[in-house]
Write a protein that holds these residues in place. Structure first.
Motif, PDB file in Angstrom:
ATOM      1  N   GLU A  43       0.834  -1.210   0.000  1.00 32.09           N
ATOM      2  CA  GLU A  43       0.000   0.000   0.000  1.00 32.09           C
ATOM      3  C   GLU A  43       0.869   1.261   0.000  1.00 32.09           C
ATOM      4  O   GLU A  43       0.528   2.254  -0.650  1.00 32.09           O
ATOM      5  N   ALA A  44       1.985   1.208   0.724  1.00 38.22           N
ATOM      6  CA  ALA A  44       2.876   2.375   0.769  1.00 38.22           C
ATOM      7  C   ALA A  44       3.505   2.626  -0.606  1.00 38.22           C
ATOM      8  O   ALA A  44       3.633   3.781  -1.036  1.00 38.22           O
ATOM      9  N   LEU A  45       3.893   1.552  -1.293  1.00 38.13           N
ATOM     10  CA  LEU A  45       4.496   1.716  -2.620  1.00 38.13           C
ATOM     11  C   LEU A  45       3.488   2.294  -3.611  1.00 38.13           C
ATOM     12  O   LEU A  45       3.836   3.139  -4.437  1.00 38.13           O
ATOM     13  N   VAL A  46       2.230   1.844  -3.509  1.00 38.66           N
ATOM     14  CA  VAL A  46       1.196   2.372  -4.411  1.00 38.66           C
ATOM     15  C   VAL A  46       0.952   3.853  -4.136  1.00 38.66           C
ATOM     16  O   VAL A  46       0.786   4.663  -5.062  1.00 38.66           O
ATOM     17  N   ALA A  47       0.949   4.234  -2.855  1.00 47.96           N
ATOM     18  CA  ALA A  47       0.639   5.622  -2.479  1.00 47.96           C
ATOM     19  C   ALA A  47       1.831   6.562  -2.624  1.00 47.96           C
ATOM     20  O   ALA A  47       1.662   7.783  -2.537  1.00 47.96           O
ATOM     21  N   LEU A  48       3.014   6.016  -2.838  1.00 47.72           N
ATOM     22  CA  LEU A  48       4.228   6.852  -2.846  1.00 47.72           C
ATOM     23  C   LEU A  48       4.154   8.039  -3.825  1.00 47.72           C
ATOM     24  O   LEU A  48       4.568   9.149  -3.468  1.00 47.72           O
ATOM     25  N   PRO A  49       3.641   7.860  -5.062  1.00 50.31           N
ATOM     26  CA  PRO A  49       3.566   9.026  -5.959  1.00 50.31           C
ATOM     27  C   PRO A  49       2.714  10.169  -5.437  1.00 50.31           C
ATOM     28  O   PRO A  49       2.874  11.316  -5.886  1.00 50.31           O
ATOM     29  N   LEU A  50       1.807   9.882  -4.459  1.00 48.99           N
ATOM     30  CA  LEU A  50       0.963  10.951  -3.921  1.00 48.99           C
ATOM     31  C   LEU A  50       1.753  11.928  -3.071  1.00 48.99           C
ATOM     32  O   LEU A  50       1.438  13.118  -3.020  1.00 48.99           O
ATOM     33  N   VAL A  51       2.772  11.429  -2.367  1.00 51.05           N
ATOM     34  CA  VAL A  51       3.495  12.270  -1.421  1.00 51.05           C
ATOM     35  C   VAL A  51       4.823  12.777  -1.985  1.00 51.05           C
ATOM     36  O   VAL A  51       5.438  13.674  -1.401  1.00 51.05           O
ATOM     37  N   MET A  52       5.289  12.191  -3.082  1.00 52.20           N
ATOM     38  CA  MET A  52       6.543  12.666  -3.673  1.00 52.20           C
ATOM     39  C   MET A  52       6.295  13.944  -4.470  1.00 52.20           C
ATOM     40  O   MET A  52       5.311  14.042  -5.205  1.00 52.20           O
ATOM     41  N   PRO A  53       7.161  14.932  -4.348  1.00 48.90           N
ATOM     42  CA  PRO A  53       7.040  16.105  -5.226  1.00 48.90           C
ATOM     43  C   PRO A  53       7.119  15.662  -6.691  1.00 48.90           C
ATOM     44  O   PRO A  53       7.958  14.827  -7.035  1.00 48.90           O
ATOM     45  N   PRO A  54       6.221  16.176  -7.547  1.00 41.39           N
ATOM     46  CA  PRO A  54       6.211  15.731  -8.947  1.00 41.39           C
ATOM     47  C   PRO A  54       7.565  15.869  -9.646  1.00 41.39           C
ATOM     48  O   PRO A  54       7.933  15.017 -10.466  1.00 41.39           O
ATOM     49  N   THR A  55       8.298  16.932  -9.334  1.00 43.76           N
ATOM     50  CA  THR A  55       9.596  17.087  -9.993  1.00 43.76           C
ATOM     51  C   THR A  55      10.587  16.020  -9.545  1.00 43.76           C
ATOM     52  O   THR A  55      11.448  15.596 -10.323  1.00 43.76           O
ATOM     53  N   VAL A  56      10.462  15.574  -8.290  1.00 45.59           N
ATOM     54  CA  VAL A  56      11.353  14.511  -7.801  1.00 45.59           C
ATOM     55  C   VAL A  56      11.005  13.193  -8.491  1.00 45.59           C
ATOM     56  O   VAL A  56      11.893  12.472  -8.973  1.00 45.59           O
ATOM     57  N   LEU A  57       9.709  12.881  -8.551  1.00 42.27           N
ATOM     58  CA  LEU A  57       9.285  11.671  -9.265  1.00 42.27           C
ATOM     59  C   LEU A  57       9.714  11.745 -10.726  1.00 42.27           C
ATOM     60  O   LEU A  57      10.207  10.761 -11.304  1.00 42.27           O
ATOM     61  N   GLY A  58       9.528  12.914 -11.345  1.00 46.59           N
ATOM     62  CA  GLY A  58       9.929  13.082 -12.740  1.00 46.59           C
ATOM     63  C   GLY A  58      11.426  12.930 -12.942  1.00 46.59           C
ATOM     64  O   GLY A  58      11.884  12.361 -13.940  1.00 46.59           O
ATOM     65  N   PHE A  59      12.207  13.406 -11.963  1.00 45.51           N
ATOM     66  CA  PHE A  59      13.665  13.280 -12.070  1.00 45.51           C
ATOM     67  C   PHE A  59      14.087  11.809 -12.059  1.00 45.51           C
ATOM     68  O   PHE A  59      14.900  11.379 -12.885  1.00 45.51           O
ATOM     69  N   PHE A 159       1.755  18.282 -14.384  1.00 42.49           N
ATOM     70  CA  PHE A 159       2.712  19.252 -14.930  1.00 42.49           C
ATOM     71  C   PHE A 159       4.163  18.829 -14.693  1.00 42.49           C
ATOM     72  O   PHE A 159       4.929  18.621 -15.633  1.00 42.49           O
ATOM     73  N   GLY A 160       4.549  18.682 -13.412  1.00 44.78           N
ATOM     74  CA  GLY A 160       5.961  18.471 -13.090  1.00 44.78           C
ATOM     75  C   GLY A 160       6.557  17.222 -13.703  1.00 44.78           C
ATOM     76  O   GLY A 160       7.637  17.267 -14.309  1.00 44.78           O
ATOM     77  N   VAL A 161       5.872  16.104 -13.553  1.00 39.82           N
ATOM     78  CA  VAL A 161       6.395  14.841 -14.076  1.00 39.82           C
ATOM     79  C   VAL A 161       6.514  14.891 -15.598  1.00 39.82           C
ATOM     80  O   VAL A 161       7.523  14.484 -16.185  1.00 39.82           O
ATOM     81  N   ILE A 162       5.478  15.418 -16.243  1.00 40.10           N
ATOM     82  CA  ILE A 162       5.467  15.460 -17.711  1.00 40.10           C
ATOM     83  C   ILE A 162       6.567  16.382 -18.235  1.00 40.10           C
ATOM     84  O   ILE A 162       7.265  16.058 -19.211  1.00 40.10           O
ATOM     85  N   ARG A 174       3.943  18.255 -25.383  1.00 38.90           N
ATOM     86  CA  ARG A 174       3.464  19.523 -24.813  1.00 38.90           C
ATOM     87  C   ARG A 174       1.974  19.400 -24.497  1.00 38.90           C
ATOM     88  O   ARG A 174       1.133  19.462 -25.405  1.00 38.90           O
ATOM     89  N   THR A 175       1.659  19.242 -23.212  1.00 44.08           N
ATOM     90  CA  THR A 175       0.264  19.076 -22.788  1.00 44.08           C
ATOM     91  C   THR A 175      -0.355  20.436 -22.472  1.00 44.08           C
ATOM     92  O   THR A 175       0.316  21.473 -22.506  1.00 44.08           O
ATOM     93  N   LEU A 176      -1.640  20.411 -22.117  1.00 43.64           N
ATOM     94  CA  LEU A 176      -2.354  21.665 -21.844  1.00 43.64           C
ATOM     95  C   LEU A 176      -1.771  22.386 -20.630  1.00 43.64           C
ATOM     96  O   LEU A 176      -1.674  23.619 -20.625  1.00 43.64           O
ATOM     97  N   ALA A 177      -1.386  21.630 -19.600  1.00 39.71           N
ATOM     98  CA  ALA A 177      -0.815  22.266 -18.406  1.00 39.71           C
ATOM     99  C   ALA A 177       0.496  22.981 -18.748  1.00 39.71           C
ATOM    100  O   ALA A 177       0.768  24.084 -18.250  1.00 39.71           O
ATOM    101  N   ILE A 178       1.309  22.373 -19.588  1.00 37.45           N
ATOM    102  CA  ILE A 178       2.570  23.008 -19.994  1.00 37.45           C
ATOM    103  C   ILE A 178       2.288  24.206 -20.898  1.00 37.45           C
ATOM    104  O   ILE A 178       2.977  25.230 -20.822  1.00 37.45           O
ATOM    105  N   ALA A 179       1.256  24.105 -21.735  1.00 34.80           N
ATOM    106  CA  ALA A 179       0.882  25.229 -22.602  1.00 34.80           C
ATOM    107  C   ALA A 179       0.454  26.437 -21.767  1.00 34.80           C
ATOM    108  O   ALA A 179       0.749  27.589 -22.120  1.00 34.80           O
ATOM    109  N   ILE A 180      -0.240  26.186 -20.644  1.00 33.20           N
ATOM    110  CA  ILE A 180      -0.642  27.287 -19.754  1.00 33.20           C
ATOM    111  C   ILE A 180       0.598  27.975 -19.195  1.00 33.20           C
ATOM    112  O   ILE A 180       0.683  29.214 -19.161  1.00 33.20           O
ATOM    113  N   TYR A 181       1.557  27.175 -18.764  1.00 37.17           N
ATOM    114  CA  TYR A 181       2.806  27.736 -18.226  1.00 37.17           C
ATOM    115  C   TYR A 181       3.517  28.576 -19.293  1.00 37.17           C
ATOM    116  O   TYR A 181       4.007  29.687 -19.007  1.00 37.17           O
TER     117      TYR A 181
END
Length: 222
Positions: A43-59, A159-162, A174-181
């Protein structure tokens, strides 16, 4: 409105939901019915992406997708190109980032199915597969709909991971969230406002679906 970015976002969200549906069903039911001591770890492994900063997961995903890494190198040998800065790369990254959204609502729905109901079905001669298909799935479908709605909406706004894995290649990553940025960076607040309103509407409709499903379940129990 950046229609190309919108089409990339919709394609990414639809494929993410389609590919995560069987994974969410299998993993959600496994976690709901498991009595293993390793269940909290799963359960912790499944939930891990929820608590990791998106840029860290993306890195970390960007590192794993590199041609020098085992997974990225294997992918390049099989398909002739790397994963970073490709649509396939952001799709796999999206599957990882959205795993908890696809699994947890399904797990909660399976946990609400009484264990003696499964045992009664087995005693009546139904196989585990027929019990799942004819007894359990009709009971847990609101959880499945909630999981798909949350996964779709979260993918649209990711946004961050993508950005870390795919960059901002027009028509590819280039997704919509990145287009907004990008519009904000270019001081085009009107364009950013229109696209932000679209994502806001999608989020509101998603919450409406999820709460509607939850209310229907409470009504059935009452």
């Amino acid at each position: 409105m950046d229609w190309i970015a919108l089409s990339v976002s919709l394609k990414l969200a639809a494929l993410t939901c389609l590919l995560l549906l069987p994974v969410g069903l299998w993993l959600g039911r496994t976690l709901a019915t498991s009595r293993s001591r390793a269940k909290p770890l799963g359960e912790a492994l499944v939930a891990l992406p929820l608590v990791m900063p998106p840029t860290v997961l993306g890195f970390y995903l960007m590192q794993a997708f590199g041609v020098e890494a085992p997974f990225g190198g294997l992918w390049q040998r099989l398909f002739g190109e790397g994963l970073n800065f490709t649509f396939e790369g952001i799709l796999i990254a999206s599957l990882v980032a959205n795993l908890p959204f696809a699994v947890q609502p399904v797990q909660r729905a399976f946990e609400a199915v009484p264990a003696n109901l499964r045992e009664a079905a087995w005693c009546s001669g139904l196989s585990p597969w027929h019990t799942l298909w004819r007894i359990e799935l009709p009971l847990v479908w609101p959880g499945i709909v909630s999981a798909l709605a949350l996964t779709f909406a979260h993918t649209l706004g990711e946004f961050g991971v993508i950005l870390m894995v795919g960059g901002a290649i027009d028509g590819e990553t280039r997704t919509l969230a990145i287009a907004i940025y990008d519009r904000v960076q270019a001081f085009d607040e009107a364009g950013a406002g229109i696209m932000s309103a679209m994502l806001l509407l999608a989020s509101f409709l998603t919450i409406g679906v999820v709460y509607g499903m939850a209310g229907r379940r409470r009504g059935c129990r009452g």
